[in-house]
Design a protein around this motif. Structure first.
Motif, PDB file in Angstrom:
ATOM      1  N   PHE A  69       0.954  -1.176   0.082  1.00  0.00           N
ATOM      2  CA  PHE A  69      -0.332  -0.092  -0.008  1.00  0.00           C
ATOM      3  C   PHE A  69       1.468   1.288  -0.303  1.00  0.00           C
ATOM      4  N   LYS A  70       2.384   1.083   0.342  1.00  0.00           N
ATOM      5  CA  LYS A  70       2.546   2.433   0.529  1.00  0.00           C
ATOM      6  C   LYS A  70       4.490   3.025  -0.787  1.00  0.00           C
ATOM      7  N   TYR A  71       4.810   1.496  -0.902  1.00  0.00           N
ATOM      8  CA  TYR A  71       5.545   1.558  -2.235  1.00  0.00           C
ATOM      9  C   TYR A  71       5.484   0.894  -3.864  1.00  0.00           C
ATOM     10  N   VAL A  72       4.467  -0.211  -3.333  1.00  0.00           N
ATOM     11  CA  VAL A  72       4.468  -0.285  -4.895  1.00  0.00           C
ATOM     12  C   VAL A  72       3.893   0.830  -5.287  1.00  0.00           C
ATOM     13  N   PRO A  73       2.167   1.686  -4.983  1.00  0.00           N
ATOM     14  CA  PRO A  73       1.764   2.632  -5.688  1.00  0.00           C
ATOM     15  C   PRO A  73       2.632   3.642  -6.145  1.00  0.00           C
ATOM     16  N   LEU A  74       4.422   3.581  -6.146  1.00  0.00           N
ATOM     17  CA  LEU A  74       4.745   4.510  -6.102  1.00  0.00           C
ATOM     18  C   LEU A  74       5.466   4.587  -7.680  1.00  0.00           C
ATOM     19  N   TRP A  75       4.817   3.661  -8.060  1.00  0.00           N
ATOM     20  CA  TRP A  75       5.358   3.355  -9.378  1.00  0.00           C
ATOM     21  C   TRP A  75       4.544   4.525 -10.879  1.00  0.00           C
ATOM     22  N   GLY A  76       3.312   4.786 -10.033  1.00  0.00           N
ATOM     23  CA  GLY A  76       2.156   5.763 -10.800  1.00  0.00           C
ATOM     24  C   GLY A  76       2.849   7.393 -10.648  1.00  0.00           C
ATOM     25  N   TRP A  77       3.950   7.263  -9.542  1.00  0.00           N
ATOM     26  CA  TRP A  77       4.450   8.372 -10.133  1.00  0.00           C
ATOM     27  C   TRP A  77       5.373   8.665 -11.445  1.00  0.00           C
ATOM     28  N   THR A  78       5.119   7.755 -12.176  1.00  0.00           N
ATOM     29  CA  THR A  78       5.347   7.665 -13.821  1.00  0.00           C
ATOM     30  C   THR A  78       4.536   8.489 -14.504  1.00  0.00           C
ATOM     31  N   ILE A  79       2.915   9.474 -14.222  1.00  0.00           N
ATOM     32  CA  ILE A  79       2.314   9.281 -15.004  1.00  0.00           C
ATOM     33  C   ILE A  79       2.798  10.654 -14.964  1.00  0.00           C
ATOM     34  N   ALA A  80       2.958  11.497 -14.094  1.00  0.00           N
ATOM     35  CA  ALA A  80       3.638  13.097 -14.196  1.00  0.00           C
ATOM     36  C   ALA A  80       4.140  13.020 -15.563  1.00  0.00           C
ATOM     37  N   PHE A  81       5.210  12.665 -15.194  1.00  0.00           N
ATOM     38  CA  PHE A  81       6.403  12.615 -16.638  1.00  0.00           C
ATOM     39  C   PHE A  81       5.319  11.757 -17.920  1.00  0.00           C
ATOM     40  N   GLN A  82       4.705  12.471 -18.151  1.00  0.00           N
ATOM     41  CA  GLN A  82       3.703  11.566 -19.023  1.00  0.00           C
ATOM     42  C   GLN A  82       2.193  12.423 -19.784  1.00  0.00           C
ATOM     43  N   ASP A  83       1.775  12.708 -20.729  1.00  0.00           N
ATOM     44  CA  ASP A  83       0.458  12.994 -21.181  1.00  0.00           C
ATOM     45  C   ASP A  83      -0.211  11.882 -20.542  1.00  0.00           C
ATOM     46  N   PHE A  84      -0.354  11.741 -19.509  1.00  0.00           N
ATOM     47  CA  PHE A  84      -1.349  10.749 -19.433  1.00  0.00           C
ATOM     48  C   PHE A  84      -3.224  10.333 -19.956  1.00  0.00           C
ATOM     49  N   LYS A  85      -3.446   9.457 -20.104  1.00  0.00           N
ATOM     50  CA  LYS A  85      -4.542   9.219 -20.964  1.00  0.00           C
ATOM     51  C   LYS A  85      -5.223   8.094 -20.339  1.00  0.00           C
ATOM     52  N   PRO A  86      -5.973   7.935 -19.241  1.00  0.00           N
ATOM     53  CA  PRO A  86      -6.718   6.468 -19.246  1.00  0.00           C
ATOM     54  C   PRO A  86      -6.775   4.775 -20.206  1.00  0.00           C
ATOM     55  N   ALA A  87      -7.476   5.867 -21.374  1.00  0.00           N
ATOM     56  CA  ALA A  87      -7.436   4.951 -22.242  1.00  0.00           C
ATOM     57  C   ALA A  87      -7.224   3.872 -22.513  1.00  0.00           C
ATOM     58  N   LYS A  88      -5.204   4.912 -22.702  1.00  0.00           N
ATOM     59  CA  LYS A  88      -4.503   3.969 -23.183  1.00  0.00           C
ATOM     60  C   LYS A  88      -3.467   3.101 -21.789  1.00  0.00           C
ATOM     61  N   GLY A  89      -2.694   1.790 -22.780  1.00  0.00           N
ATOM     62  CA  GLY A  89      -2.206   1.034 -22.105  1.00  0.00           C
ATOM     63  C   GLY A  89      -1.006   1.868 -21.560  1.00  0.00           C
ATOM     64  N   PHE A  90      -0.022   1.843 -20.479  1.00  0.00           N
ATOM     65  CA  PHE A  90       1.571   1.716 -20.172  1.00  0.00           C
ATOM     66  C   PHE A  90       2.550   2.716 -20.644  1.00  0.00           C
ATOM     67  N   LEU A  91       2.813   1.643 -21.455  1.00  0.00           N
ATOM     68  CA  LEU A  91       3.812   1.582 -22.751  1.00  0.00           C
ATOM     69  C   LEU A  91       2.820   2.534 -24.153  1.00  0.00           C
ATOM     70  N   ASP A  92       1.571   2.626 -24.151  1.00  0.00           N
ATOM     71  CA  ASP A  92       0.765   3.207 -25.126  1.00  0.00           C
ATOM     72  C   ASP A  92       0.807   4.586 -24.722  1.00  0.00           C
ATOM     73  N   GLN A  93       1.833   5.146 -23.572  1.00  0.00           N
ATOM     74  CA  GLN A  93       1.818   6.764 -22.909  1.00  0.00           C
ATOM     75  C   GLN A  93       2.732   7.828 -23.512  1.00  0.00           C
ATOM     76  N   ASN A  94       1.853   8.542 -24.258  1.00  0.00           N
ATOM     77  CA  ASN A  94       3.052   9.681 -24.440  1.00  0.00           C
ATOM     78  C   ASN A  94       4.067  10.173 -23.631  1.00  0.00           C
TER      79      ASN A  94
END
Length: 309
Positions: free
Chosen positions: A33-58
């Motif tokens: 609950f504290k360390y695994v969710p940190l992968w979500g910080w990568t969203i800050a470096f993307q133009d995140f679109k919920p409909a796209k997969g992780f590897l398809d993000q810009n």
């Protein structure tokens, strides 16, 4: 035959294996609950679109961080967050320590327990209820305005709309926070005072020390390590000014002074679907809090004071 050589890490670990086994569930919870969710910080470096997969993000690099520090709204909420955090820090410490010192000097047990109970009660009221009480008290026909009219400070019909004046919000927030939490915050200090040797007070009284002198030279030095540790922890939360009181007491008239980072994330990030911006703002807050915590702890260590680690 003992050699006096200190036991190594693995030797201590084996000796205390029962405690290690007991800590495993907590470590698993911490990891999930504290360390695994940190992968979500990568969203800050993307133009995140919920409909796209992780590897398809810009990937956007530091674009969202650059936008934050060029955006007047974020700089304004950062100012508000720091201002309310400092107000809460100073008022919270001063009032909690002051009330604890006063309660420690009370010798009438029944009166002391009544005061403690009354001061604790607001802490258990949710901010939804507390905000309603504050709004009712500060309304034009509320208790504060009635007292001001009765005492002659203002005229009837010229009541003050306290929550409609932005410059008043920081002070009102600080007063509301103190009212709600001052009793609860005294618990740690009162517990620390019980650990002070009563013989010190008796010796000081025999030497002719006044009550104020006993507080200054015995009580305060006795709880100093607790004060330092709690101060270090509070410094680590300087960007955590809160969310509920500002959200509930804020309105269109005081918005320039009531919005904090968490409200900014909700209003301009999540509500508008700009998840990358919201994660960037949250990441900034976490990293700065981490730096402040370790910096304050290191400074306390350099000064020879109590510290967290």
């Amino acid at each position: 035959m003992t050699t006096g050589k200190p036991a190594g890490f693995w030797t201590k670990l084996i000796r205390q294996r029962s405690l290690v086994y007991m800590s495993i569930p907590f470590l698993i919870w911490l990891l999930i609950f504290k360390y695994v969710p940190l992968w979500g910080w990568t969203i800050a470096f993307q133009d995140f679109k919920p409909a796209k997969g992780f590897l398809d993000q810009n990937w956007a690099g530091l674009k969202h961080f650059e936008f934050l520090f060029q955006d007047e709204r974020f700089l304004r909420v950062l100012r508000n967050t720091l201002a309310m955090s400092f107000i809460n820090l100073i008022l919270g410490f001063v009032t909690a320590i002051g009330l604890a010192l006063l309660l420690n000097e009370v010798r009438h047990i029944v009166y002391k327990r009544v005061v403690q109970t009354v001061s604790y009660l607001p802490h258990f009221i949710s901010w939804v209820v507390a905000a309603s009480l504050v709004q009712s008290t500060l309304s034009p026909d509320g208790t504060i305005n009635q007292l001001l009219v009765w005492s002659g400070f203002i005229d009837k019909g010229n009541e003050i709309l306290f929550l409609g004046i932005g410059e008043y919000f920081w002070g009102l927030f600080g007063a509301a926070s103190v009212w709600k939490d001052v009793g609860w915050n005294t618990i740690v200090y009162l517990a620390a005072m019980t650990m002070i040797d009563p013989a010190q007070y008796e010796a000081a009284e025999i030497d002719g020390a006044s009550r104020v002198q006993r507080i200054w030279y015995i009580t305060l030095p006795g709880i100093k390590p607790v004060i330092i540790v709690l101060l270090i922890m509070q410094i680590g939360y300087l960007l955590e000014a809160g969310f509920e009181p500002q959200y509930l007491l804020g309105n269109g008239l005081n918005v320039d002074y009531s919005e904090v980072i968490d409200i900014f994330v909700l209003k301009y990030g999540i509500a508008q679907g700009n998840f990358s911006l919201s994660v960037a703002a949250g990441m900034f807050k976490t990293v700065v809090s981490f730096i402040l915590l370790f910096g304050a702890n290191h400074l306390a260590k350099r000064m020879g004071e109590a510290r967290l680690f």
